[in-house]
Design a protein around this motif. Structure first.
Motif, PDB file in Angstrom:
ATOM      1  N   VAL A 121       0.857  -1.188   0.000  1.00  0.00           N
ATOM      2  CA  VAL A 121       0.000   0.000   0.000  1.00  0.00           C
ATOM      3  C   VAL A 121       0.890   1.235   0.000  1.00  0.00           C
ATOM      4  O   VAL A 121       1.769   1.378   0.856  1.00  0.00           O
ATOM      5  N   GLU A 122       0.691   2.128  -0.984  1.00  0.00           N
ATOM      6  CA  GLU A 122       1.461   3.366  -1.087  1.00  0.00           C
ATOM      7  C   GLU A 122       0.508   4.551  -0.957  1.00  0.00           C
ATOM      8  O   GLU A 122      -0.339   4.758  -1.837  1.00  0.00           O
ATOM      9  N   ARG A 123       0.646   5.327   0.090  1.00  0.00           N
ATOM     10  CA  ARG A 123      -0.222   6.481   0.313  1.00  0.00           C
ATOM     11  C   ARG A 123       0.464   7.723  -0.242  1.00  0.00           C
ATOM     12  O   ARG A 123       1.521   8.129   0.238  1.00  0.00           O
ATOM     13  N   LEU A 124      -0.143   8.325  -1.259  1.00  0.00           N
ATOM     14  CA  LEU A 124       0.455   9.472  -1.937  1.00  0.00           C
ATOM     15  C   LEU A 124      -0.239  10.783  -1.592  1.00  0.00           C
ATOM     16  O   LEU A 124       0.038  11.803  -2.216  1.00  0.00           O
ATOM     17  N   GLU A 166      -4.108  10.159  -3.459  1.00  0.00           N
ATOM     18  CA  GLU A 166      -4.641   8.837  -3.765  1.00  0.00           C
ATOM     19  C   GLU A 166      -3.806   7.780  -3.060  1.00  0.00           C
ATOM     20  O   GLU A 166      -2.705   8.049  -2.577  1.00  0.00           O
ATOM     21  N   THR A 167      -4.364   6.580  -3.032  1.00  0.00           N
ATOM     22  CA  THR A 167      -3.667   5.439  -2.445  1.00  0.00           C
ATOM     23  C   THR A 167      -3.480   4.388  -3.530  1.00  0.00           C
ATOM     24  O   THR A 167      -4.444   3.986  -4.189  1.00  0.00           O
ATOM     25  N   VAL A 187      -2.746   0.689  -4.397  1.00  0.00           N
ATOM     26  CA  VAL A 187      -2.791  -0.634  -3.774  1.00  0.00           C
ATOM     27  C   VAL A 187      -2.273  -1.667  -4.771  1.00  0.00           C
ATOM     28  O   VAL A 187      -2.842  -1.846  -5.857  1.00  0.00           O
ATOM     29  N   GLN A 227      -9.722   7.944  -2.485  1.00  0.00           N
ATOM     30  CA  GLN A 227      -9.954   8.181  -1.066  1.00  0.00           C
ATOM     31  C   GLN A 227      -8.816   7.593  -0.231  1.00  0.00           C
ATOM     32  O   GLN A 227      -8.120   6.674  -0.663  1.00  0.00           O
ATOM     33  N   ASP A 228      -8.664   8.120   0.953  1.00  0.00           N
ATOM     34  CA  ASP A 228      -7.637   7.615   1.868  1.00  0.00           C
ATOM     35  C   ASP A 228      -8.204   6.428   2.641  1.00  0.00           C
ATOM     36  O   ASP A 228      -8.463   6.492   3.837  1.00  0.00           O
ATOM     37  N   GLU A 229      -8.403   5.322   1.925  1.00  0.00           N
ATOM     38  CA  GLU A 229      -8.987   4.139   2.551  1.00  0.00           C
ATOM     39  C   GLU A 229      -7.899   3.287   3.193  1.00  0.00           C
ATOM     40  O   GLU A 229      -6.725   3.372   2.847  1.00  0.00           O
ATOM     41  N   VAL A 230      -8.305   2.454   4.118  1.00  0.00           N
ATOM     42  CA  VAL A 230      -7.369   1.604   4.862  1.00  0.00           C
ATOM     43  C   VAL A 230      -7.288   0.229   4.216  1.00  0.00           C
ATOM     44  O   VAL A 230      -8.314  -0.432   3.990  1.00  0.00           O
TER      45      VAL A 230
END
Length: 354
Positions: free
Chosen positions: A305-308, A311-312, A314, A330-333
């Motif tokens: 998972v890369e959080r930018l 956007e994320t 996956v 979205q900043d989903e988990v």
């Protein structure tokens, strides 16, 4: 200014075909980008237009004049190189005026042209400096200014931004786009960076192995790629390719599925039931599937998972051991190793022969 036409242009180095029968029309004032991976022939094609490489076969026309055997300096072109090619012992003013000085252009005209180019490129305060006193972006602007003052019919750019860092590349892309708008000149630009191609071009020429794979506007190549190569090269992150099997054909509609992909019906031709195929889905078109019923879906297990921020990204491994990406706005988990299921609109997917 001028337009160009390439008619069945070929280039061979010994027994090796580097450029194979390229047919291309470039309108007066158009911004055309040659894009493709390293070694695809894009720089060679540009150097043939410039006259720095001989044409093995076919014809090159600039403003309607056949230029195969015309000397580079007589073609009405100016070229901006990746390495800047500035004289270290000369000032910015002297570097920009060098070509006109050699041609014995009157000093008053040289001064007018240099200062106008410096105004356009915001170099007025740097005219007395040497290249060693400039940043990479400033040196590149000087190289572009040297081309501008020649008033060429065609500008050629050979990967001019590849030596700059990411922030400077973005700034220089904007400068080149503004320059094209202000001058209204015909420009041909070579890059391996598809982001540069998408943001700058009126028309993109995608090359691979010396062969033109597709020509079109940036959005056309993004939404309607002619083949799997173009689909995978244009777009960032690159398109996902999933192996599927054709289960039904009805007119121009083809239904495919796999252990990873639930049944998907797409518009495609040339397939028969039982054929193997490749389904292309862009990461941006995948969305997290919270509804277990209906729609087209792809399943897998999260590997990274890369959080930018905006956007994320996956990365996940499908049931068929294929690596795929989803770009979630979205900043989903997401947790590494967990099972995940993404839905997508079949109308936004593409089907290619295996």
């Amino acid at each position: 200014m001028a337009g160009l036409r390439l008619a069945s242009v070929r280039k061979k180095f010994g027994a090796t075909d580097v450029i194979r029968n390229v047919d291309l029309d470039i309108a007066d004032g158009e911004f055309v980008v040659f894009v493709g991976p390293s070694g695809c022939g894009k720089s060679t094609l540009l150097r043939m237009i410039a006259g720095l490489e001989d044409i093995t076969g076919g014809d090159l026309f600039i403003d309607g004049r056949r230029c195969n055997d015309i000397e580079p300096r007589a073609r009405g072109i100016a070229m901006v190189f990746q390495s800047y090619a500035l004289y270290p012992h000369l000032t910015v003013y002297e570097n920009m005026s060098f070509g006109l000085t050699l041609n014995r252009t009157p000093k008053s005209e040289i001064d007018t042209r240099v200062r106008e180019a410096a105004r356009i490129l915001k170099l007025e305060h740097l005219l007395d400096r040497k290249p060693s006193q400039l940043s990479g972006g400033q040196r590149q602007r000087v190289a572009i200014g040297r081309a501008i003052i020649r008033k060429p019919a065609v500008f050629l750019f050979d990967e001019p931004l590849s030596n700059l860092d990411a922030a400077l590349r973005m700034d220089m892309r904007m400068e080149i786009a503004k320059l094209h708008k202000e001058l209204g000149a015909t420009m041909i630009y070579v890059t391996h960076d598809q982001v540069e191609a998408m943001t700058l071009a009126d028309k993109i020429v995608v090359l691979e192995g010396g062969v033109v794979q597709q020509i079109g506007a940036p959005i056309e190549l993004y939404k309607k790629p002619a083949n799997k190569f173009v689909a995978g090269f244009i777009g960032s992150p690159k398109m996902n390719f999933l192996n599927v099997k054709v289960t039904a054909v009805s007119g121009s509609s083809v239904t495919v599925e796999s252990p990873t992909v639930s049944p998907v019906t797409v518009e495609a031709k040339g397939f028969s039931s039982g054929d193997r195929a490749v389904l292309g889905v862009r990461p941006q078109y995948l969305r997290r599937d919270t509804d277990a019923t209906g729609g087209s879906r792809v399943k897998g297990n999260v590997s990274l998972v890369e959080r930018l921020g905006t956007e994320t990204i996956v990365s996940f491994e499908t049931m068929s051991n294929e690596r795929a990406l989803a770009a979630i706005p979205q900043d989903e988990v997401f947790e590494a190793g967990s099972a995940v299921e993404f839905a997508f609109d079949p109308q936004l997917s593409h089907l290619f022969a295996a």
